[in-house]
Design an enzyme around this catalytic site. Structure first.
Site, PDB file in Angstrom:
ATOM      1  N   LYS A   1       1.298  -1.021  -0.081  1.00 23.23           N
ATOM      2  CA  LYS A   1       0.517  -0.371   0.218  1.00 23.23           C
ATOM      3  C   LYS A   1       1.058   1.044  -0.030  1.00 23.23           C
ATOM      4  O   LYS A   1       1.666   0.887   0.715  1.00 23.23           O
ATOM      5  CB  LYS A   1      -0.868  -0.288   1.281  1.00 23.23           C
ATOM      6  CG  LYS A   1      -1.595   1.333   1.771  1.00 23.23           C
ATOM      7  CD  LYS A   1      -3.293   1.049   1.634  1.00 23.23           C
ATOM      8  CE  LYS A   1      -3.695   2.470   1.748  1.00 23.23           C
ATOM      9  NZ  LYS A   1      -5.069   2.438   1.854  1.00 23.23           N
TER      10      LYS A   1
ATOM     11  N   ALA B   1      -4.457   4.186  -2.517  1.00 32.71           N
ATOM     12  CA  ALA B   1      -5.490   5.579  -1.789  1.00 32.71           C
ATOM     13  C   ALA B   1      -6.663   5.747  -2.419  1.00 32.71           C
ATOM     14  O   ALA B   1      -6.408   6.474  -3.901  1.00 32.71           O
ATOM     15  CB  ALA B   1      -4.648   5.919  -1.130  1.00 32.71           C
TER      16      ALA B   1
ATOM     17  N   ALA C   1     -19.313 -11.002  -0.258  1.00 34.82           N
ATOM     18  CA  ALA C   1     -20.273 -11.021   1.014  1.00 34.82           C
ATOM     19  C   ALA C   1     -20.084  -9.938   2.323  1.00 34.82           C
ATOM     20  O   ALA C   1     -18.695 -10.500   2.446  1.00 34.82           O
ATOM     21  CB  ALA C   1     -21.098 -12.129   1.764  1.00 34.82           C
TER      22      ALA C   1
HETATM   23  N1  LIG Z   1     -17.613  -7.538   2.104  1.00 36.43           N
HETATM   24  C1  LIG Z   1     -17.421  -6.561   3.226  1.00 36.43           C
HETATM   25  N2  LIG Z   1     -17.337  -7.312   4.243  1.00 36.43           N
HETATM   26  C2  LIG Z   1     -17.618  -6.193   5.243  1.00 36.43           C
HETATM   27  N3  LIG Z   1     -17.461  -5.216   5.559  1.00 36.43           N
HETATM   28  C3  LIG Z   1     -17.418  -4.172   3.564  1.00 36.43           C
HETATM   29  C4  LIG Z   1     -17.371  -4.870   3.115  1.00 36.43           C
HETATM   30  N4  LIG Z   1     -17.379  -4.479   1.889  1.00 36.43           N
HETATM   31  C5  LIG Z   1     -16.662  -3.353   2.447  1.00 36.43           C
HETATM   32  N5  LIG Z   1     -17.350  -3.361   3.854  1.00 36.43           N
HETATM   33  C6  LIG Z   1     -17.123  -1.631   5.297  1.00 36.43           C
HETATM   34  O1  LIG Z   1     -17.313  -1.278   3.903  1.00 36.43           O
HETATM   35  C7  LIG Z   1     -15.738  -0.226   4.855  1.00 36.43           C
HETATM   36  C8  LIG Z   1     -14.626   0.508   3.993  1.00 36.43           C
HETATM   37  O2  LIG Z   1     -14.520  -0.550   3.854  1.00 36.43           O
HETATM   38  P1  LIG Z   1     -12.401  -0.511   3.280  1.00 36.43           P
HETATM   39  O3  LIG Z   1     -11.734  -1.692   3.100  1.00 36.43           O
HETATM   40  O4  LIG Z   1     -12.474  -0.103   5.110  1.00 36.43           O
HETATM   41  O5  LIG Z   1     -12.555   0.667   1.715  1.00 36.43           O
HETATM   42  P2  LIG Z   1     -11.233   1.219   1.558  1.00 36.43           P
HETATM   43  O6  LIG Z   1     -10.188   0.794   0.887  1.00 36.43           O
HETATM   44  O7  LIG Z   1     -12.149   1.591  -0.188  1.00 36.43           O
HETATM   45  O8  LIG Z   1     -11.301   2.716   2.112  1.00 36.43           O
HETATM   46  C9  LIG Z   1     -15.783  -0.441   5.976  1.00 36.43           C
HETATM   47  O9  LIG Z   1     -16.475  -0.557   7.204  1.00 36.43           O
HETATM   48  C10 LIG Z   1     -15.652  -2.303   5.531  1.00 36.43           C
HETATM   49  O10 LIG Z   1     -15.472  -3.096   6.949  1.00 36.43           O
HETATM   50 MG   LIG Z   2      -8.312   0.827   2.942  1.00 36.84          MG
END
Ligand SMILES: Nc1ncnc2c1ncn2[C@@H]1O[C@H](COP(=O)(O)OP(=O)(O)O)[C@@H](O)[C@H]1O
Ligand SMILES: [Mg+2]
Length: 234
Positions: free
Chosen positions: A41, A118, A205
């Site tokens: 990252k 990011a 999911a």
């Molecule tokens: N398949 C999933 N299961 C559980 N939570 C998810 C899922 N997809 C998205 N989320 C939730 O959406 C939010 C953003 O996810 P994240 O992976 O941190 O996004 P990004 O990396 O794009 O900023 C978090 O609260 C995450 O837990």
């Molecule tokens: Mg992220």
């Protein structure tokens, strides 16, 4: 002959769309297969505003990969702002060549590389050097994390265009979190993105974020297709 080293870059249609969850699930599932996975990252921002119950991105990716968080990312910043602004506020601009060199160092010796961006593909790291330039410099295939619901067709197709415009290969889209009982809108979005974007659309999911949960969820993704395509191009 050097063995193929497939490289997957998880970008998203936005911030907060599930990139880290998709990346960590992919990493954990590949590691369960016994593969050495390098997690990368380029920059982590927003350490000042942690998400309750979840470690910062580089720590979660490191846990999934069995790596040291310090090897996953080159730089971390407190403010929840774009990397270029976070670096500017810190008075330490990001050097594209240093970001790429750090990623290559992390990738050395790994069988698969999985990176998380990011924000989205057009987010600047430094000046006119964008996230998609970083993915291209590292010769990574792109996966797009996107929301399943209203608004996602436009954002996903824009991201696909932005990737292909600079020659990046789009290995697929992942709609996340995919509802247990998808409605008309979600099901239609999936088919429409696949058709208009000429792309494979997978779903993920709702999952827990323990490494075991992530590995189980990641095993439902079309990892073999992604790896085969990226191997062929590596
Ligand atoms: N398949 C999933 N299961 C559980 N939570 C998810 C899922 N997809 C998205 N989320 C939730 O959406 C939010 C953003 O996810 P994240 O992976 O941190 O996004 P990004 O990396 O794009 O900023 C978090 O609260 C995450 O837990
Ligand atoms: Mg992220």
């Amino acid at each position: 002959m050097t063995p193929a080293q497939p490289r997957l870059f998880i970008t998203g249609t936005d911030t907060g769309v599930g990139k880290t969850v998709v990346a960590a699930a992919t990493i954990a599932a590949l590691r369960t297969r016994g593969l050495r996975v390098a997690a990368i990252k380029p920059v982590v921002t927003g350490l000042d505003e942690p998400e309750p119950g979840r470690p910062p991105d580089h720590e979660l990716l490191a846990a999934a990969a069995g790596a040291d968080p310090a090897d996953v990312t080159l730089r971390t910043f407190g403010p929840a702002v774009s990397p270029h602004l976070a670096a500017e506020l810190a008075g330490e601009p990001l050097e594209p060549s240093a970001l790429v060199a750090a990623a290559e160092a992390c990738a050395a010796g790994a069988e698969v590389v999985v990176g998380e961006g990011a924000g989205g593909l057009l987010v600047p790291l430094d000046g006119a050097y964008l996230m998609r330039d970083y993915a291209r410099d590292l010769a990574m295939d792109v996966l797009i994390a996107a929301r399943p619901g209203l608004g996602t067709i436009n954002h996903t197709l824009l991201t696909i265009e932005a990737a292909r415009a600079v020659g990046l290969y789009v290995a697929g889209v992942v709609l996340t979190p995919w509802p247990e009982e998808p409605g008309l809108v979600e099901r239609s979005n999936r088919v429409t993105i696949a058709s208009l974007g000429d792309v494979t659309v997978a779903t993920l999911a709702q999952t827990g974020t323990s490494v075991a949960d992530l590995a189980r969820s990641g095993a439902t993704l079309p990892l073999d297709d992604w790896l085969a395509g990226a191997s062929a191009r590596s």
